[in-house]
Design a protein around this motif. Structure first.
Motif, short mmCIF file in Angstrom:
data_model
loop_
_atom_site.label_atom_id
_atom_site.label_comp_id
_atom_site.label_asym_id
_atom_site.label_seq_id
_atom_site.Cartn_x
_atom_site.Cartn_y
_atom_site.Cartn_z
N ASN A 87 37.35 -27.81 5.74
CA ASN A 87 37.06 -28.22 4.37
C ASN A 87 37.53 -29.65 4.12
OD1 ASN A 87 36.35 -27.38 1.45
ND2 ASN A 87 38.44 -28.13 1.24
N ALA A 88 38.75 -29.96 4.58
CA ALA A 88 39.29 -31.31 4.41
C ALA A 88 38.45 -32.33 5.16
CB ALA A 88 40.74 -31.36 4.89
N ALA A 89 38.01 -31.98 6.37
CA ALA A 89 37.22 -32.91 7.18
C ALA A 89 35.87 -33.20 6.54
CB ALA A 89 37.03 -32.35 8.59
N LEU A 90 35.22 -32.17 6.00
CA LEU A 90 33.92 -32.35 5.36
C LEU A 90 34.04 -33.24 4.12
CD1 LEU A 90 30.91 -31.66 5.14
CD2 LEU A 90 31.55 -29.60 3.88
N HIS A 91 35.01 -32.95 3.29
CA HIS A 91 35.20 -33.76 2.08
C HIS A 91 35.60 -35.20 2.43
CE1 HIS A 91 34.88 -30.93 -1.39
NE2 HIS A 91 35.01 -30.04 -0.42
N ALA A 92 36.41 -35.34 3.47
CA ALA A 92 36.83 -36.69 3.88
C ALA A 92 35.64 -37.50 4.36
CB ALA A 92 37.90 -36.61 4.97
N PHE A 93 34.72 -36.86 5.07
CA PHE A 93 33.55 -37.60 5.58
C PHE A 93 32.63 -38.01 4.44
CE2 PHE A 93 29.41 -37.95 7.86
CZ PHE A 93 29.77 -39.04 8.66
N ILE A 94 32.49 -37.15 3.44
CA ILE A 94 31.70 -37.51 2.26
C ILE A 94 32.32 -38.71 1.56
CG2 ILE A 94 30.97 -36.74 -0.04
CD1 ILE A 94 30.65 -33.92 1.20
N THR A 95 33.65 -38.71 1.48
CA THR A 95 34.34 -39.86 0.90
C THR A 95 34.08 -41.12 1.71
OG1 THR A 95 36.10 -38.45 0.01
CG2 THR A 95 36.61 -40.79 0.27
N GLU A 96 34.12 -40.99 3.03
CA GLU A 96 33.83 -42.13 3.89
C GLU A 96 32.42 -42.66 3.65
OE1 GLU A 96 33.26 -42.96 8.69
OE2 GLU A 96 34.63 -41.37 8.02
N LEU A 97 31.46 -41.75 3.46
CA LEU A 97 30.08 -42.16 3.24
C LEU A 97 29.89 -42.86 1.89
CD1 LEU A 97 28.04 -39.09 4.56
CD2 LEU A 97 28.53 -41.24 5.71
N SER A 98 30.83 -42.65 0.97
CA SER A 98 30.71 -43.31 -0.33
C SER A 98 30.74 -44.82 -0.19
CB SER A 98 31.83 -42.85 -1.28
OG SER A 98 33.07 -43.46 -0.93
N GLY A 99 31.46 -45.31 0.84
CA GLY A 99 31.55 -46.74 1.06
C GLY A 99 32.44 -47.47 0.07
N ASN A 100 33.19 -46.70 -0.73
CA ASN A 100 34.05 -47.29 -1.75
C ASN A 100 35.51 -47.17 -1.30
OD1 ASN A 100 35.72 -47.61 -4.14
ND2 ASN A 100 33.86 -47.42 -5.36
#
Length: 245
Positions: free
Chosen positions: A160-173
């Protein structure tokens, strides 16, 4: 009486300061030093608290922790003081150290803020994700589904942490990523007792979210993530051991 010369570095031909007695090129590489013992002990104790091996409210005995970690009591004492300053441990006069027992209000505040940050993160990710990013999201999703089938709580929390972290990374912010990073550990702490009860619903919501990101639907991604994090917040309050009014 003349003053002794101060130990300033020598200056090279360009006038820039150089190390006194120039170093050879072979000596220029710095040897990587291992992390200080107190940092290693701090990280170990923090992880034991986060994964709830050390449970909220549990009495922490320095001697027992030192023996368990194979270290002296001094780095354990330093680690407990740091954990206390960060809100993971309560130090009580004449009683000792205890794992912090979070209140529902503390959890509510953190999970509410997390919901706002992650909803915006999902919106940005939907606008940025490339085909290879979507493939990676599905890989992370599968890791969570596998952990769910194996009833692996630790694996569920990590996935769960890894999935959410990757989405955060994709935000580019970068600012958004930094803010989410500040609450990541505590979110894992709160998520651990509900990872399995929340399991199937949570990963179905992840599935829906990845489809929205894949479609580039920024509004849907934001809405689904907001609903997803809100359901997690509610599930924490409805967990079996939650205090009843």
């Amino acid at each position: 009486m003349s003053q002794p010369a101060s130990p300033l570095p020598d200056r090279g031909p360009s006038g820039r300061r150089t190390a006194k007695g120039s170093l050879s090129s072979t000596a220029a590489k710095r040897v990587e030093r291992p992390a200080p013992l107190r940092q290693v002990v701090y990280e170990a104790l923090a992880e034991l608290i986060i994964n709830r091996t050390l449970e909220p409210g549990q009495h922490l005995v320095e001697a027992d922790l030192a023996e368990y970690l194979g270290v002296s009591r001094q780095p354990v004492r330093e680690a407990l003081q740091r954990l206390q300053s960060e809100g993971w441990v309560d130090l009580r006069p004449a009683q000792g150290a205890f794992v912090h027992l979070p209140t529902d209000e503390e959890a509510d505040q953190l999970l509410s803020v997390r919901g706002v940050l992650e909803a915006h993160s999902a919106k940005l990710a939907a606008g940025n994700a490339k085909p290879e990013d979507i493939r990676r999201l599905w890989e992370l999703q599968q890791a969570g589904v596998d952990a769910l089938h194996e009833e692996d709580t630790e694996g569920l929390v990590a996935a769960n942490a890894a999935l959410h972290a990757f989405i955060t990374e994709l935000s580019g912010n970068a600012v958004l990523a930094e803010l989410i990073g500040l609450v990541d550990r505590r979110v894992r702490w709160y998520y651990t007792p509900i990872a399995r009860p929340r399991g199937r619903d949570a990963w179905n919501e992840h599935d829906e979210l990845i489809h929205a990101i894949s479609d580039g639907d920024v509004d849907a991604a934001e809405r689904i993530m907001a609903k997803h994090t809100e359901r997690t917040r509610q599930a924490y309050h409805e967990r079996p051991e939650a205090p009843r009014s």
